[in-house]
Design a protein around this motif. Structure first.
Motif, short mmCIF file in Angstrom:
data_model
loop_
_atom_site.label_atom_id
_atom_site.label_comp_id
_atom_site.label_asym_id
_atom_site.label_seq_id
_atom_site.Cartn_x
_atom_site.Cartn_y
_atom_site.Cartn_z
N MET A 1 0.85 -1.17 0.00
CA MET A 1 0.00 0.00 0.00
C MET A 1 0.89 1.23 0.00
N ALA A 2 0.72 2.11 -0.96
CA ALA A 2 1.59 3.26 -1.12
C ALA A 2 0.93 4.53 -0.59
N PHE A 3 0.65 4.56 0.71
CA PHE A 3 0.06 5.73 1.35
C PHE A 3 1.02 6.26 2.40
N LYS A 4 0.93 7.55 2.66
CA LYS A 4 1.64 8.11 3.80
C LYS A 4 0.62 8.77 4.70
N GLU A 5 0.88 8.72 5.99
CA GLU A 5 -0.03 9.33 6.95
C GLU A 5 0.31 10.80 7.10
N VAL A 6 -0.72 11.64 7.10
CA VAL A 6 -0.56 13.07 7.30
C VAL A 6 -1.54 13.53 8.37
N LYS A 7 -1.34 14.72 8.88
CA LYS A 7 -2.27 15.29 9.85
C LYS A 7 -3.45 15.90 9.11
N ALA A 8 -4.63 15.79 9.70
CA ALA A 8 -5.83 16.32 9.06
C ALA A 8 -5.70 17.80 8.71
N GLU A 9 -5.07 18.56 9.58
CA GLU A 9 -4.95 20.00 9.34
C GLU A 9 -4.00 20.33 8.18
N GLU A 10 -3.26 19.35 7.69
CA GLU A 10 -2.39 19.56 6.54
C GLU A 10 -3.13 19.44 5.21
N LEU A 11 -4.34 18.91 5.24
CA LEU A 11 -5.10 18.70 4.01
C LEU A 11 -5.52 20.02 3.40
N GLN A 12 -5.47 20.06 2.08
CA GLN A 12 -5.96 21.22 1.34
C GLN A 12 -6.86 20.71 0.23
N PHE A 13 -8.17 20.69 0.52
CA PHE A 13 -9.13 20.28 -0.48
C PHE A 13 -10.46 20.95 -0.18
N ASN A 14 -11.29 21.00 -1.19
CA ASN A 14 -12.61 21.59 -1.04
C ASN A 14 -13.60 20.46 -0.74
N PRO A 15 -14.15 20.41 0.47
CA PRO A 15 -15.05 19.30 0.81
C PRO A 15 -16.32 19.30 -0.02
N PHE A 16 -16.75 20.46 -0.49
CA PHE A 16 -17.97 20.52 -1.30
C PHE A 16 -17.75 19.83 -2.65
N THR A 17 -16.56 20.01 -3.20
CA THR A 17 -16.21 19.34 -4.45
C THR A 17 -15.92 17.87 -4.21
N LYS A 18 -15.08 17.59 -3.22
CA LYS A 18 -14.67 16.20 -2.95
C LYS A 18 -15.88 15.31 -2.68
N ILE A 19 -16.77 15.75 -1.81
CA ILE A 19 -17.91 14.92 -1.41
C ILE A 19 -19.05 15.03 -2.42
N GLY A 20 -19.46 16.25 -2.71
CA GLY A 20 -20.67 16.45 -3.50
C GLY A 20 -20.54 16.19 -4.99
N LYS A 21 -19.34 16.41 -5.53
CA LYS A 21 -19.16 16.26 -6.98
C LYS A 21 -18.32 15.04 -7.36
N GLU A 22 -17.25 14.79 -6.60
CA GLU A 22 -16.36 13.66 -6.93
C GLU A 22 -16.80 12.37 -6.25
N TRP A 23 -17.58 12.50 -5.17
CA TRP A 23 -18.11 11.37 -4.40
C TRP A 23 -17.04 10.69 -3.55
N MET A 24 -17.50 9.78 -2.71
CA MET A 24 -16.61 9.04 -1.81
C MET A 24 -17.20 7.66 -1.59
N LEU A 25 -16.35 6.76 -1.11
CA LEU A 25 -16.83 5.44 -0.70
C LEU A 25 -16.79 5.35 0.81
N ILE A 26 -17.89 4.86 1.38
CA ILE A 26 -17.96 4.52 2.80
C ILE A 26 -17.82 3.01 2.86
N THR A 27 -16.84 2.53 3.61
CA THR A 27 -16.53 1.11 3.63
C THR A 27 -16.35 0.65 5.06
N ALA A 28 -16.89 -0.54 5.36
CA ALA A 28 -16.75 -1.09 6.70
C ALA A 28 -16.78 -2.61 6.62
N GLY A 29 -16.29 -3.23 7.69
CA GLY A 29 -16.28 -4.69 7.78
C GLY A 29 -14.95 -5.19 8.29
N THR A 30 -14.71 -6.45 7.99
CA THR A 30 -13.48 -7.12 8.39
C THR A 30 -12.79 -7.64 7.14
#
Length: 169
Positions: A1-30
């Motif tokens: 997995m090629a991810f790095k952990e960052v602090k939430a306050e370091e994020l720079q994105f528009n939540p209205f675009t990310k969620i409302g226009k680009e969408w997201m996946l909600i995932t749960a389970g084992t």
């Protein structure tokens, strides 16, 4: 997995675009059994001194069973080019088909919570609160009429963001 952990306050994105226009996946389970769903309703913010997400799930959604049964869930955002996969994950039930395989997405697990290798941004969240929306609580009744003709009111989940993972590269 090629991810790095960052602090939430370091994020720079528009939540209205990310969620409302680009969408997201909600995932749960084992690792043995999990499910995902596409969402375009939700939010990010701060409550109770914690960085949080809010997610909304209708009662008939299969993913709701997994969110209810587990302490954690993930929110995954994707780069351009994944709209078809997200559309499939939002229109097909995991009860009936293996929509994750059909979508071409690859599951990965972060501290036991399912996410996707193709994601550009993942929030690993711990459930803090959930509650159903009720028709008598609509201050703008037109929203009840417009969005709930079947009276299948969402459950709202507030999840503390435990980890923010950003795709490397």
């Amino acid at each position: 997995m090629a991810f790095k952990e960052v602090k939430a306050e370091e994020l720079q994105f528009n939540p209205f675009t990310k969620i409302g226009k680009e969408w997201m996946l909600i995932t749960a389970g084992t690792e043995e059994k999990y499910n995902t769903m596409t969402a375009s309703w939700g939010g990010v913010g701060v409550i109770w001194g914690k960085d949080v997400v809010t997610a909304y799930i209708r009662p008939q959604r299969y993913t709701k069973e997994f969110v209810d049964a587990n302490d954690t869930f993930t929110i995954s955002f994707f780069p351009e080019g994944y709209k078809k996969a997200l559309s499939l994950c939002g229109s097909v039930s995991g009860r009936d088909r293996d929509k994750i395989s059909e979508s071409g997405l690859t599951a990965c697990f972060v501290d036991g919570a399912p996410a996707f290798e193709e994601a550009s941004l993942v929030f690993v969240c711990k459930k803090m609160y959930h509650g159903d929306l009720f028709p008598e609580n609509f201050d703008a009744p037109e929203n009840d009429e417009k969005w709930y003709p079947e009276k299948d009111y969402h459950t709202m989940y507030i999840g503390e963001i435990l980890k923010v993972l950003v795709k490397e590269g």
